[in-house]
Design a protein around this motif. Structure first.
Motif, PDB file in Angstrom:
ATOM      1  N   ASP A  46       0.833  -1.193   0.000  1.00  0.00           N
ATOM      2  CA  ASP A  46       0.000   0.000   0.000  1.00  0.00           C
ATOM      3  C   ASP A  46       0.871   1.248   0.000  1.00  0.00           C
ATOM      4  O   ASP A  46       1.899   1.299   0.689  1.00  0.00           O
ATOM      5  CB  ASP A  46      -0.903   0.036   1.238  1.00  0.00           C
ATOM      6  N   PRO A  47       0.486   2.276  -0.747  1.00  0.00           N
ATOM      7  CA  PRO A  47       1.271   3.515  -0.720  1.00  0.00           C
ATOM      8  C   PRO A  47       1.188   4.160   0.654  1.00  0.00           C
ATOM      9  O   PRO A  47       0.149   4.103   1.313  1.00  0.00           O
ATOM     10  CB  PRO A  47       0.589   4.391  -1.794  1.00  0.00           C
ATOM     11  N   PRO A  48       2.274   4.751   1.135  1.00  0.00           N
ATOM     12  CA  PRO A  48       2.229   5.371   2.455  1.00  0.00           C
ATOM     13  C   PRO A  48       1.305   6.579   2.453  1.00  0.00           C
ATOM     14  O   PRO A  48       1.224   7.308   1.478  1.00  0.00           O
ATOM     15  CB  PRO A  48       3.685   5.802   2.683  1.00  0.00           C
ATOM     16  N   GLU A  49       0.607   6.786   3.581  1.00  0.00           N
ATOM     17  CA  GLU A  49      -0.255   7.954   3.651  1.00  0.00           C
ATOM     18  C   GLU A  49       0.589   9.195   3.903  1.00  0.00           C
ATOM     19  O   GLU A  49       1.645   9.124   4.516  1.00  0.00           O
ATOM     20  CB  GLU A  49      -1.297   7.787   4.765  1.00  0.00           C
ATOM     21  N   PRO A  50       0.141  10.350   3.400  1.00  0.00           N
ATOM     22  CA  PRO A  50       0.931  11.569   3.573  1.00  0.00           C
ATOM     23  C   PRO A  50       1.126  11.881   5.058  1.00  0.00           C
ATOM     24  O   PRO A  50       0.190  11.792   5.849  1.00  0.00           O
ATOM     25  CB  PRO A  50       0.073  12.648   2.888  1.00  0.00           C
ATOM     26  N   LEU A  51       2.350  12.250   5.428  1.00  0.00           N
ATOM     27  CA  LEU A  51       2.661  12.512   6.826  1.00  0.00           C
ATOM     28  C   LEU A  51       3.063  13.961   7.075  1.00  0.00           C
ATOM     29  O   LEU A  51       3.390  14.321   8.197  1.00  0.00           O
ATOM     30  CB  LEU A  51       3.795  11.584   7.284  1.00  0.00           C
ATOM     31  N   GLY A  52       3.036  14.791   6.094  1.00  0.00           N
ATOM     32  CA  GLY A  52       3.440  16.172   6.301  1.00  0.00           C
ATOM     33  C   GLY A  52       3.022  17.038   5.130  1.00  0.00           C
ATOM     34  O   GLY A  52       2.271  16.605   4.264  1.00  0.00           O
ATOM     35  N   VAL A  53       3.509  18.269   5.121  1.00  0.00           N
ATOM     36  CA  VAL A  53       3.074  19.193   4.081  1.00  0.00           C
ATOM     37  C   VAL A  53       3.777  18.949   2.764  1.00  0.00           C
ATOM     38  O   VAL A  53       3.357  19.456   1.748  1.00  0.00           O
ATOM     39  CB  VAL A  53       3.291  20.657   4.530  1.00  0.00           C
ATOM     40  N   ILE A  54       4.891  18.181   2.746  1.00  0.00           N
ATOM     41  CA  ILE A  54       5.474  17.785   1.476  1.00  0.00           C
ATOM     42  C   ILE A  54       5.972  16.355   1.584  1.00  0.00           C
ATOM     43  O   ILE A  54       6.253  15.870   2.665  1.00  0.00           O
ATOM     44  CB  ILE A  54       6.597  18.728   1.009  1.00  0.00           C
ATOM     45  N   ASP A  55       6.043  15.687   0.463  1.00  0.00           N
ATOM     46  CA  ASP A  55       6.322  14.257   0.463  1.00  0.00           C
ATOM     47  C   ASP A  55       7.796  14.008   0.169  1.00  0.00           C
ATOM     48  O   ASP A  55       8.191  13.838  -0.972  1.00  0.00           O
ATOM     49  CB  ASP A  55       5.432  13.558  -0.588  1.00  0.00           C
ATOM     50  N   ASP A  56       8.616  14.009   1.208  1.00  0.00           N
ATOM     51  CA  ASP A  56      10.028  13.685   1.051  1.00  0.00           C
ATOM     52  C   ASP A  56      10.499  13.010   2.328  1.00  0.00           C
ATOM     53  O   ASP A  56      10.570  13.636   3.384  1.00  0.00           O
ATOM     54  CB  ASP A  56      10.852  14.944   0.769  1.00  0.00           C
ATOM     55  N   ASP A  57      10.827  11.740   2.231  1.00  0.00           N
ATOM     56  CA  ASP A  57      11.201  10.976   3.416  1.00  0.00           C
ATOM     57  C   ASP A  57      12.417  11.563   4.113  1.00  0.00           C
ATOM     58  O   ASP A  57      12.496  11.587   5.345  1.00  0.00           O
ATOM     59  CB  ASP A  57      11.484   9.517   3.031  1.00  0.00           C
ATOM     60  N   ARG A  58      13.391  12.023   3.339  1.00  0.00           N
ATOM     61  CA  ARG A  58      14.603  12.530   3.966  1.00  0.00           C
ATOM     62  C   ARG A  58      14.347  13.843   4.713  1.00  0.00           C
ATOM     63  O   ARG A  58      14.952  14.107   5.749  1.00  0.00           O
ATOM     64  CB  ARG A  58      15.710  12.693   2.928  1.00  0.00           C
ATOM     65  N   LEU A  59      13.419  14.657   4.189  1.00  0.00           N
ATOM     66  CA  LEU A  59      13.072  15.881   4.904  1.00  0.00           C
ATOM     67  C   LEU A  59      12.347  15.545   6.204  1.00  0.00           C
ATOM     68  O   LEU A  59      12.568  16.177   7.237  1.00  0.00           O
ATOM     69  CB  LEU A  59      12.209  16.779   4.019  1.00  0.00           C
ATOM     70  N   ARG A  60      11.487  14.529   6.182  1.00  0.00           N
ATOM     71  CA  ARG A  60      10.846  14.071   7.421  1.00  0.00           C
ATOM     72  C   ARG A  60      11.891  13.617   8.427  1.00  0.00           C
ATOM     73  O   ARG A  60      11.802  13.882   9.626  1.00  0.00           O
ATOM     74  CB  ARG A  60       9.887  12.919   7.122  1.00  0.00           C
TER      75      ARG A  60
END
Length: 408
Positions: A93-107
């Motif tokens: 399943d695609p991951p659900e959005p966790l923030g205002v932009i979609d970048d794992d490294r920024l998270r």
């Protein structure tokens, strides 16, 4: 190095942060992500020489690290619910959005830089988890023992886990208050790439400077009106523009006054200058990064070292001292003073910083240069010796050694 060794080194440089960030999002545990990523790279060291480098090294490492993480979770019985365990193993399943932009490294950056952690801990954790630096390299950057740095990073990961710090980019309204800690971390990551502290690493680590610039660009996209974000990006660009001219063919650091300015990256300089001009046009009082960027803009505007507007640089340092009255800023200001008022006046200002900067190698480099210009060769040699003992950068060591040995 062999082709395989080069491929592994390149994969570590390019893929470490991505693998750790992907695993952190999936498993929610920095320890698991870090250990599984390390195991995946260790497996690559074992298998790639015989199996060959896979066509997609990043995908191979991520898949291997995922398997290592799942194996660890199973071994430690951290999941009693077998259905959840099975879902981890086969979750498409695609991951659900966790923030205002979609970048794992920024998270991952915002997680490592959470305000619940002390600033020095945030930076150290970012260097380890995002930059992929080893604990000894980070310890040298902080001038602390390796064991103490290892404990600091371990405690930071434990605190993130215990406090249930979320793995996400903060909401839009929380971003401004959180960004200063992120900028401080990115600045130190960039500085480690600009002049690496590890004796066994490349003297300039383009992987770290490039990643710091990339992430700063992302933060600027989030906060386009934030002057310090723009200032830090401009500072990085104007510094990175000089990278190819900073190391000689024989691996020695090249000082600013000896660099081939024709080798500087004109596009990066133009972008950096544009950012500095845009911030000046707002009329808003600049912060630390914006002033540092303006100083670099003056340096990169000069045709050669003799054409440098040192009066403007000194005026900018006077402004910076009011914003950041640190001994390091005072040291850098003294270098501009030497160009305007002479090395004797500058040396008096530098010597007043001795009690606070005795363990900081640029302090001894600056003293050595000023003493050299005053003809005090024996004292200059002693200052070079102290600087050489404190620096871990191979290119800088070679440069300082040559400068010392030229003295009578």
């Amino acid at each position: 190095m062999t082709g395989v060794e080069e491929a592994i080194t390149r994969a570590h440089r390019d893929e470490w942060a991505r693998v750790v960030a992907t695993l952190t999002r999936r498993f929610g545990d920095l320890d698991i992500a870090e250990e599984a990523a390390a195991e995946a790279f260790a497996t690559a060291v074992e298998r790639w020489p015989s199996d060959g480098v896979p066509p997609g090294p990043g995908a191979w490492l991520t898949t291997t690290a995922n398997r290592k993480a799942i194996d660890r979770i199973r071994r430690e019985n951290k999941r009693d619910d077998k259905q959840k365990e099975a879902r981890m193993a086969y979750d498409d399943d695609p991951p659900e959005p966790l923030g205002v932009i979609d970048d794992d490294r920024l998270r991952l950056i915002f997680t490592c830089c959470h305000p619940a952690l002390a600033l020095e801990t945030r930076v150290a954790l970012t260097l380890r988890m995002v930059g992929g630096l080893t604990v000894p390299e980070i310890a040298r950057a902080f001038l602390v023992a390796e064991s103490a740095m290892g404990q600091r990073i371990t405690r930071a990961k434990a605190k993130i886990k215990a406090a249930r710090i979320p793995y996400r980019v903060p909401s839009a309204e929380d971003l401004p208050s959180r960004v200063s800690g992120v900028l401080a971390a990115l600045f130190l990551v960039f500085n480690e790439g600009y002049l690496a502290t590890g004796a066994d690493t490349d003297p300039l680590r383009h992987d770290l400077t490039a990643e710091a610039i990339r992430l700063t660009r992302l933060i600027r996209a989030l906060l386009p009106e934030d002057g310090e974000v723009a200032g830090l990006l401009a500072l990085m660009l104007l510094t990175e523009a000089r990278r190819t001219a900073r190391i000689s063919a024989n691996g020695e650091l090249v000082a600013l006054d000896e660099q081939d300015r024709g080798a500087w990256d004109a596009d990066l300089i133009a972008e950096g200058h544009r950012l500095v001009r845009e911030r000046l046009a707002t009329g808003v009082a600049p912060g630390r990064y914006q002033i540092l960027a303006a100083i670099n803009a003056v340096h990169t505007s000069a045709r050669d070292i003799r054409d440098t507007d040192w009066a403007q640089i000194l005026a900018l340092y006077d402004q910076l001292v009011r914003v950041d009255p640190s001994p390091i800023v005072a040291l850098n200001r003294a270098i501009a003073v030497a160009e305007l008022d002479g090395p004797e006046v500058a040396l008096a200002a530098v010597d007043r910083l001795d009690d606070r900067l005795a363990g900081y190698h640029p302090f001894h480099v600056t003293r050595a240069d000023l003493l050299r210009r005053l003809g005090r060769s024996a004292e200059s040699r002693a200052a070079y010796d102290k600087a050489i003992a404190l620096t871990g950068n191979t290119a800088e060591t070679a440069y300082l050694t040559r400068r010392r040995d030229q003295l009578r």
